[in-house]
Structure formats: C-alpha cells, structure tokens
Design a protein around this motif. Structure first.
Motif, short mmCIF file in Angstrom:
data_model
loop_
_atom_site.label_atom_id
_atom_site.label_comp_id
_atom_site.label_asym_id
_atom_site.label_seq_id
_atom_site.Cartn_x
_atom_site.Cartn_y
_atom_site.Cartn_z
N UNK A 69 -6.25 7.71 5.65
CA UNK A 69 -6.61 6.91 6.82
C UNK A 69 -8.04 6.41 6.73
N UNK A 70 -8.95 7.28 6.32
CA UNK A 70 -10.35 6.88 6.16
C UNK A 70 -10.47 5.81 5.07
N UNK A 71 -9.77 5.99 3.96
CA UNK A 71 -9.81 5.01 2.86
C UNK A 71 -9.38 3.62 3.34
N UNK A 72 -8.38 3.57 4.19
CA UNK A 72 -7.88 2.27 4.64
C UNK A 72 -8.95 1.52 5.43
N UNK A 73 -9.69 2.21 6.29
CA UNK A 73 -10.74 1.54 7.07
C UNK A 73 -11.99 1.26 6.24
N UNK A 74 -12.24 2.06 5.23
CA UNK A 74 -13.33 1.76 4.30
C UNK A 74 -13.10 0.40 3.64
N UNK A 129 -4.57 -9.47 -0.89
CA UNK A 129 -4.30 -8.19 -1.56
C UNK A 129 -4.96 -6.99 -0.87
N UNK A 130 -6.19 -7.19 -0.36
CA UNK A 130 -6.89 -6.10 0.30
C UNK A 130 -6.19 -5.72 1.61
N UNK A 131 -5.75 -6.71 2.36
CA UNK A 131 -5.04 -6.43 3.61
C UNK A 131 -3.69 -5.76 3.35
N UNK A 132 -3.03 -6.13 2.28
CA UNK A 132 -1.78 -5.48 1.90
C UNK A 132 -2.04 -4.02 1.54
N UNK A 133 -3.13 -3.78 0.77
CA UNK A 133 -3.49 -2.40 0.41
C UNK A 133 -3.85 -1.61 1.65
N UNK A 134 -4.55 -2.24 2.59
CA UNK A 134 -4.87 -1.58 3.86
C UNK A 134 -3.59 -1.17 4.59
N UNK A 135 -2.65 -2.10 4.70
CA UNK A 135 -1.41 -1.83 5.42
C UNK A 135 -0.64 -0.67 4.78
N UNK A 177 2.44 -14.10 9.56
CA UNK A 177 1.86 -13.30 8.49
C UNK A 177 1.25 -12.00 9.03
N UNK A 178 0.65 -12.09 10.21
CA UNK A 178 0.12 -10.88 10.85
C UNK A 178 1.24 -9.87 11.10
N UNK A 179 2.35 -10.36 11.62
CA UNK A 179 3.47 -9.47 11.92
C UNK A 179 4.12 -8.93 10.67
N UNK A 180 4.15 -9.72 9.61
CA UNK A 180 4.70 -9.24 8.34
C UNK A 180 3.84 -8.11 7.76
N UNK A 181 2.53 -8.23 7.90
CA UNK A 181 1.65 -7.14 7.45
C UNK A 181 1.95 -5.88 8.26
N UNK A 182 2.22 -6.04 9.55
CA UNK A 182 2.55 -4.89 10.38
C UNK A 182 3.92 -4.29 10.03
#
Length: 442
Positions: free
Chosen positions: A300-305, A315-321, A260-265
């Motif tokens: 980029x800033x939004x993603x780390x926020x 869902x949050x990690x998908x939005x981050x990716x 799952x980690x690699x799929x997010x990447x």
C-alpha cells in the motif's frame, strides 16, 4: 426460496450476510462514479460535493448507523439488524435513483449511509461467530471479498453505462436496490448466532454489563479499541478517499476520460478480489498473520510512493492500480474485521464493531469534506503525503501489536481475556510487544 432450516449456518449463511459489504462498497462506488453527473445536473460546487461524500455511506452516515446498530445488535440479536437494516437501505437507494435536486440526493446518501453503518458490524460479527475456529479468516474474508466485488461490478457498470450520463448512474443505484431486495429475502431463512443465543441464556454472563457501557468499562477493551483504530481507522481514512475521489485523483494526474478512470478502477478492484481470495482467504488461517499484514501494508505504501515521486503516466497508473489492489486484498480491513470479532466478548462484540466503525468513518468524513479542495488547490503529491503518513502509521501499529488468536475459538479467546490470563491481549506495555505480536507465527 429460503436459505434452509432455522439452524442453517456455514457458507450459505456467510455469503448472504457478507452481502452487506457488497451493497456498502457498491453504494460508495455508485456515489463516486455519479458525482460528476450530479454536480453538472444540480450545479453543485466542490464544497457541496465534499458534503455529499462526508454524509454518505463512505463517512458520517455510516458512522451514525454503526453507533446505533452495534448496541442494538448486542441487545436484540444479530438477525434483528440484518433483517431490518436493508429496508432503510432500499429506501435510500430508491431516492438516489430518482433524485430531483441536491436536497433529495443528500437525504438519499444519509439514509443509505445509516443503513450501511448498521448492517456491516452485524455482518462481520455474525460471520465470525458462526465460522469454524480453524477457518475463521476464510469466512471473515468472504465479507472482504464481497466488499471488493462491489466496486469491481460498480465500475464495470459505470464503464458500460457511461454513454447514458446521469441516467446510467440512476440505473446503478437501481441495481443496488435489486441486490438489497434479493439479499433481504434470502436472509429471512437464517438462524440467529449460536454464540449470542448461548450468551443470552446464561444468567451469570447476562448479569455483567453489555453494550457500549460494558465495552468501555474495561481497560483492556480501551487498549484494543486504540489498537484497532490504529490498524483500520488510519488505513480506512486513505481507502475512504480513494473509494469516492480516486477518479478525481486520476484526472488531476492527467487521465481525464471518465471511461479510462473507471477502467483503472476495475483493474484495481479486480486485483483486490483476487488478492482477497488467493491471499487472505487461502492463507489467513495457515500463515503468520503479522507477516501477511506487513506485506499488505508495504504494498500500500509503495503504491502511493509511485504517485508522489514518479511522474504520472499510463504505465505508472496501471502499476499503482495493481499494487494498491493487491495490498487492499490483504490489507487492514480484512485483519480488522477478524481481530475485532476476536478481541471483544460476545455481550459487547457488535458494540465494539459499531464504535470502531463510527470512529473510522468519522475520520473519513472529516478528510472527505476537505479532500476535493486540497486536491484542486495543491495537487496529487500534497494529498499523497497525507495518505503516506496514515498508511505508515497503520502498518507500524499492526505489525508491532498483532494479537495471537489464530486457530482458537471465540469462546476460548473470550474466556482468557475476561479472566486472569492475557496471552491474547494487546500489549499494555512496550516490553510485552514481542509476546503479543505475530501470533500466529507459530
């Protein structure tokens, strides 16, 4: 099959030289997806993992290679470097594929890093010098595209080969050997950079200092180095940690399954590929570079926020990716590779790339050594604040002092910067900021 006549330029040349970026990023991802397996196989602690990351293609190894390769590229030609650096690279990834202990793995990562560091400045310089002035961002963006495709394929291979454990990681390194071998073979048919050959043939120009000595002899070059380190060095310190340690960040945030980690990447880097092509390559020669840079920086800033202030969930990690992936495609690295080629004269252009790449990878290496420990001891929000500060500084520096170079040939820019006019220079004083920023703004 060779690429063509000795005067071959254009897209075939651009793509073959841009492959330096594929094998660079591919190396980083091969390391990132295999560290857990190497750690278990050889009993490596977190400090050892940090050392492997710090001395690899992601950091100190590439830094040393860039500092050596840049001046050699200016002295002996762009083709000299991109002909021979891949030989060292192939030795490095072969040792990694068959590594038998921690020492052999460390040697493999160091050799691979040195080869990557030597090759990337040469490739960025060559592509910019051979590109048409009205399509320079598109051609330079090809290197960024290749750099993004590398992780996408690397993480996909990691997903497919994960059931094989360490053997799967060894296969990923072997795939990089094959890509490097094919790329090296194709490159043998490429011609030397026309601008570099013309410069070498001019006695007046050759009488001036080149290489690092010539680079550091001019105040405006030092100002440009500071500007570009602010743009790329700070941003890349964040990206460098993400390239190696993002699976660990996901694990700390609650996603413990490596697949799952690699799929997010894969999602993240897939978005970077699309953003690079449909964002930077399509619009980098047409719209305000300053505005495009700001959009990428804010994303980029939004993603780390998200990672700092919002509770981690799928869902949050998908939005981050997605947000970081899009940001990276129109982010600081693409602008850096474009502006570095534009702001320095031909006789020390690759040396400038080498010095800047050295400084940027040193910064990555310093943080990489401590990052795994910081992540374990303090968690995602703590390291997130470090990332956020670096990204904000990079955004402000690029937005305020973006140079006006769009649509002009490298020779026109060089003549102006080397003469008395200074329209394209980075501002020497704060009062000049408006005149030199935004460029393109047309």
């Amino acid at each position: 099959m060779r690429i063509g006549s000795k005067n071959t330029t254009g897209w075939k040349a651009t793509i073959s030289v841009a492959m330096s970026n594929y094998i660079e990023s591919g190396s980083i991802i091969a390391i990132a997806t295999s560290l857990v397996f190497w750690q278990a196989e050889f009993g490596i602690d977190d400090v050892g993992v940090g050392l492997l990351a710090a001395l690899s293609a992601n950091a100190f190894g590439a830094a040393v290679g860039a500092l050596l390769g840049g001046p050699l590229c200016d002295r002996f030609g762009r083709k000299f470097i991109y002909t021979y650096d891949l030989m060292l690279y192939m030795v490095g990834v072969l040792i990694a594929a068959f590594a038998w202990n921690f020492g052999s793995l460390l040697l493999a990562f160091i050799l691979t890093g040195i080869a990557v560091g030597a090759g990337v400045p040469a490739s960025w310089t060559y592509i910019a010098e051979e590109a048409p002035k009205n399509a320079r961002a598109k051609h330079v963006g090809t290197a960024q595209l290749a750099w993004s495709v590398g992780p996408t394929i690397g993480f996909l291979l990691a997903v497919v080969l994960s059931p094989m454990g360490l053997m799967g990681s060894r296969i990923i390194f072997l795939h990089l050997f094959v890509v490097a071998l094919v790329t090296w073979w194709i490159r043998q048919g490429l011609s030397e950079s026309g601008i570099w050959k013309d410069t070498k043939a001019m006695p007046v120009v050759m009488g001036r200092a080149g290489g690092i000595r010539g680079l550091l002899s001019k105040r405006k070059n030092l100002i440009a180095i500071l500007f570009l380190f602010g743009v790329y060095g700070l941003w890349n310190t964040v990206a460098g940690q993400m390239g190696i340690f993002m699976p660990r960040v996901y694990a700390t945030a609650g996603v413990e399954d490596p697949m799952n980690q690699n799929l997010l990447q894969v999602l993240l880097w897939g978005c970077t590929v699309l953003s690079t092509y449909f964002g930077f390559m399509k619009f980098g020669d047409k719209v305000s570079l300053r505005k495009l840079y700001i959009v990428g920086g804010l994303l980029g800033i939004f993603s780390w926020v998200l990672l700092i202030f919002v509770e981690a969930s799928t869902p949050i990690l998908i939005l981050f990716a997605i947000s970081w992936g899009v940001a990276a495609g129109i982010g600081a690295q693409a602008f850096y590779s474009l502006w570095t080629s534009e702001l320095f004269a031909t006789r020390y252009r690759a040396s400038a790339q080498g010095v800047l790449f050295f400084l940027a990878r040193m910064a990555v290496g310093i943080l990489s050594y401590w990052f795994p420990t910081l992540l374990v001891e303090h968690g995602v929000p703590f390291v997130g604040w470090i990332m956020l500060g670096l990204l904000a500084a990079s955004l402000l520096i690029g937005a305020i002092w973006a140079p006006r170079t769009q649509g002009r040939s490298l020779q026109e820019i060089e003549d102006e910067r080397e003469g008395t006019g200074a329209v394209t220079t980075i501002s020497d004083t704060p009062s000049d900021a408006d005149r030199f920023s935004g460029s393109a703004a047309r």
